[in-house]
Write an enzyme that holds these catalytic residues in place. Structure first.
Site, short mmCIF file in Angstrom:
data_model
loop_
_atom_site.label_atom_id
_atom_site.label_comp_id
_atom_site.label_asym_id
_atom_site.label_seq_id
_atom_site.Cartn_x
_atom_site.Cartn_y
_atom_site.Cartn_z
N ASP A 47 0.87 -1.17 0.00
CA ASP A 47 0.00 0.00 0.00
C ASP A 47 0.91 1.22 0.00
O ASP A 47 2.07 1.15 0.42
CB ASP A 47 -0.88 -0.02 1.25
CG ASP A 47 -1.71 1.24 1.39
OD1 ASP A 47 -2.42 1.59 0.44
OD2 ASP A 47 -1.62 1.88 2.45
N ALA A 48 0.40 2.36 -0.44
CA ALA A 48 1.24 3.56 -0.56
C ALA A 48 1.12 4.49 0.64
O ALA A 48 2.08 4.71 1.39
CB ALA A 48 0.90 4.31 -1.84
#
Length: 222
Positions: A13-14
């Site tokens: 995930d960012a």
């Protein structure tokens, strides 16, 4: 439980996992004033809430539009008035967040071990490109996967399927890293091996969808 460290593919995930979601407000804290941390917290919480509502109602929206809408809500909810240029500065900074200190080194080490790396994020494609370019991480990833391609936000199963399609693998072949416990729950339900990057020491949730590992930051992946 499975062993995510044995997976050939690492998907991240960012926001909150690789990039500090509170960096934008921190950069403008003098202009915002003493409530800058509360503003950042409400902004982030409302942004996520908007994605869930749009996912459940199947109403299309871009992550960028929701970022702007949730910032305006946070300002109104807390009762902060800021100049237009400060608002624009906050939004610009949101596209160029700081990566956490250990991120570059960990990604480099994983690549040197033959792992294939990708981002899977709610962020729009251009937002992800801006973020990885600003953080000098563009060479780290084989793919930047935006849920935009699935037409729905996480934690819908369609979003996690983007990663298995990209790598041509089964869910069990992916180690998924996220700082968001709800994201880990969704990925676990899909079948990924999951590592919760619990940077804030938050209490656990979703006991029926437990992560395979819990780490304080990404260094534990090594």
């Amino acid at each position: 439980m499975s062993d995510p460290s044995a997976a050939p593919h690492y998907v991240f995930d960012a926001y909150g996992t690789l990039f500090d979601v509170h960096a934008a407000a921190l950069r403008h804290k003098e202009a915002i004033g003493p409530a800058w941390q509360e503003l950042s917290r409400v902004w982030r919480a409302k942004h996520l809430e908007y994605t869930w509502v749009h996912a459940l109602s199947r109403r299309p929206a871009t992550f960028w539009d929701l970022a702007q809408r949730s910032l305006d809500h946070a300002l109104a909810a807390i009762g902060i008035g800021i100049a237009g240029d400060v608002r624009q500065g906050l939004l610009a900074a949101y596209r160029m967040m700081d990566a956490y200190p250990e991120v570059a080194g960990v990604l480099s080490a994983l690549k040197s071990r033959g792992r294939r790396l990708a981002i899977l994020s709610n962020g729009d494609p251009d937002m992800l490109e801006d973020a990885v370019r600003t953080a000098n991480l563009a060479e780290s990833f084989e793919a930047l996967l935006s849920v935009n391609a699935a037409g729905i936000f996480k934690p819908a199963p369609e979003t996690y399927r983007l990663a298995t399609h990209r790598f041509g693998c089964s869910p069990a072949d992916i180690s998924f890293q996220s700082s968001n416990r709800w994201d880990i729950a969704g990925a676990k339900a899909f079948g990924f091996g999951c590592v919760w990057i619990n940077r804030s020491g938050a209490a656990d949730e979703y006991p029926g969808l437990a992560p395979d590992r819990v780490l304080g930051d990404l260094t534990g992946l090594l």
